[in-house]
Scaffold this motif. Sequence first.
Motif, PDB file in Angstrom:
ATOM      1  N   UNK A   1     -41.630  24.111 -36.284  1.00 27.32           N
ATOM      2  CA  UNK A   1     -41.389  24.972 -34.898  1.00 27.32           C
ATOM      3  C   UNK A   1     -40.077  25.776 -35.038  1.00 27.32           C
ATOM      4  N   UNK A   2     -39.587  26.170 -33.882  1.00 27.94           N
ATOM      5  CA  UNK A   2     -38.473  27.020 -33.940  1.00 27.94           C
ATOM      6  C   UNK A   2     -37.145  26.282 -34.174  1.00 27.94           C
ATOM      7  N   UNK A   3     -37.175  25.013 -33.753  1.00 28.97           N
ATOM      8  CA  UNK A   3     -35.704  24.103 -34.003  1.00 28.97           C
ATOM      9  C   UNK A   3     -36.038  23.565 -35.642  1.00 28.97           C
ATOM     10  N   UNK A   4     -37.119  24.167 -36.280  1.00 28.14           N
ATOM     11  CA  UNK A   4     -37.064  23.496 -37.932  1.00 28.14           C
ATOM     12  C   UNK A   4     -38.275  22.514 -37.900  1.00 28.14           C
TER      13      UNK A   4
ATOM     14  N   UNK B   1     -27.652  24.528 -41.518  1.00 28.59           N
ATOM     15  CA  UNK B   1     -27.550  25.450 -40.468  1.00 28.59           C
ATOM     16  C   UNK B   1     -27.957  25.118 -39.218  1.00 28.59           C
ATOM     17  N   UNK B   2     -28.006  23.747 -38.988  1.00 24.62           N
ATOM     18  CA  UNK B   2     -28.322  23.230 -37.642  1.00 24.62           C
ATOM     19  C   UNK B   2     -30.096  22.975 -37.404  1.00 24.62           C
ATOM     20  N   UNK B   3     -30.695  23.211 -38.210  1.00 24.47           N
ATOM     21  CA  UNK B   3     -32.202  23.026 -38.221  1.00 24.47           C
ATOM     22  C   UNK B   3     -32.480  21.838 -38.530  1.00 24.47           C
ATOM     23  N   UNK B   4     -33.710  21.377 -38.083  1.00 29.21           N
ATOM     24  CA  UNK B   4     -34.134  19.854 -38.241  1.00 29.21           C
ATOM     25  C   UNK B   4     -35.070  19.960 -39.662  1.00 29.21           C
ATOM     26  N   UNK B   5     -34.662  18.814 -40.480  1.00 27.38           N
ATOM     27  CA  UNK B   5     -35.380  18.930 -41.776  1.00 27.38           C
ATOM     28  C   UNK B   5     -36.125  17.721 -41.928  1.00 27.38           C
ATOM     29  N   UNK B   6     -37.090  17.696 -42.521  1.00 28.98           N
ATOM     30  CA  UNK B   6     -37.922  16.404 -42.789  1.00 28.98           C
ATOM     31  C   UNK B   6     -38.650  16.352 -43.911  1.00 28.98           C
TER      32      UNK B   6
END
Length: 470
Positions: free
Chosen positions: A366-369, A336-341
């Motif tokens: 946050x908003x971006x993941x 989905x384009x969001x950052x993962x960790x």
Amino acid sequence: MAGGNHPKSSSHKPPPSSALSSYRKSRWESPKNPPSDQKPKPSPNKHSPAQPKSLPAPTHPSFSSHGPPLPYSEPPPPPPAYGFHMLERRTIVLADGSVRSYFALPPDYDFTPRHNSLLRPEFHFSPEAAGFRDRREYINGPGPMKRKFGVDEEKELQHLMSRANSSRDRLVGTSGHFDEETRAAKYMRTTPGAVGPSVVKHKYDEVDHAMLKKVFLHFVKVINENVALRKSYLVEDGKQGRLQCIACRRSSKDFSDMHGLIMHTYNSDNADLRVDHLGLHKALCVLMGWNYSKPPDNSKAYKFLPPDEAAANQDDLIMWPPVVIIHNTLTGKGKDGRMEGLGNKAMDKTIRDLGFGTGKSKSLYGREGHLGITLVKFAGDQSGLKDAVRLAEYFEKDSRGRKVWARVQPLSLGKDDENNPSLVTVDQRTGEKKRILYGYLGTASDLDKVDFETRKKAVIESRREIKASK
């Protein structure tokens, strides 16, 4: 015989008025000799001029006729023979680089008293020797002039004697020389920035230390959790805008720079907010890296503090319960384009593999993941602090602490993380890529990096004081 002179009248004829006036001119002057033919004869007549008596020579009060003189064998010595012609001009370089000049006596000046009577005079006062009949007359006065109220005369006399002896002991040392401590106290100055020896009483000593500590830690949190407020203080010493005192709240006036605000907080005359202003003064000095233990003045010498001491003051203020902040926990972007960790469970396993199993992980989003930040929280006691410090020291020894991350973070922007050797390491055997973690113990300056819940519940404590309370 009528019209003749009586033989006795000539012998009793008074002298001429001019001769008598000159004879009675002054009772303090020796009378002039009357004319030879008018020499007065000694007679008990009351009209005869009396021979003036010579006055006694004036004497010192201590040698009065009421008693023997006081036990002073010799007069006091003359004062020390020094003046402005003996002073030397000296200069001293202050911490801010300015040069001040002052005048002082030469180092080899002899302060030894000029007379042997000052070496240790034994003063024993005796009312009888001073002309009084007894001690009661010395205290109450002679005759009917008594004190109206009852006083223990013996105790009062002992009090007077003790004061006289204590004054002598302060001026003359046991060795016969003036005490060095007494002489040094004469030249002590209590004004900040004075040249030479100075004893300056800090205003922190005038308030309750427990209350001052509480207010200081409160303002440390208020300043560091408000990013805009902290930035207004740090950017060019606050010269980009008008500053206000958060201890005065709405009634605060504007200050043009941090120096004006610091002077206001230290010298505030508001008795009700005195502790609040001093706590804010200390918090601002720690934030700016200045010396809060030195009273501020116009010379601004309080701004000069070694960088190691300034950093130690800032690192001492930690979040409580203790937290270790770990960076670079990203694993890439998702579909989905969001950052993962790394998640909480994966991070807990990583921490246990390193030998630190008491911490509990919390990943930040946050908003971006995923933000690439994971908090490892420990118990709020001595054992929790010990484990948190061990984990932070592990990263520091492996050159992955706070300072190294501050250098790596700007270099990683705009580049591919997978190919950055500072962020990712590749296993030579398996070809597997692993993230390089950076971590450090969370302090007050890190409040803007944690989530809202952690920031709200956290308090600021002094690491030194926690260790000292063991």
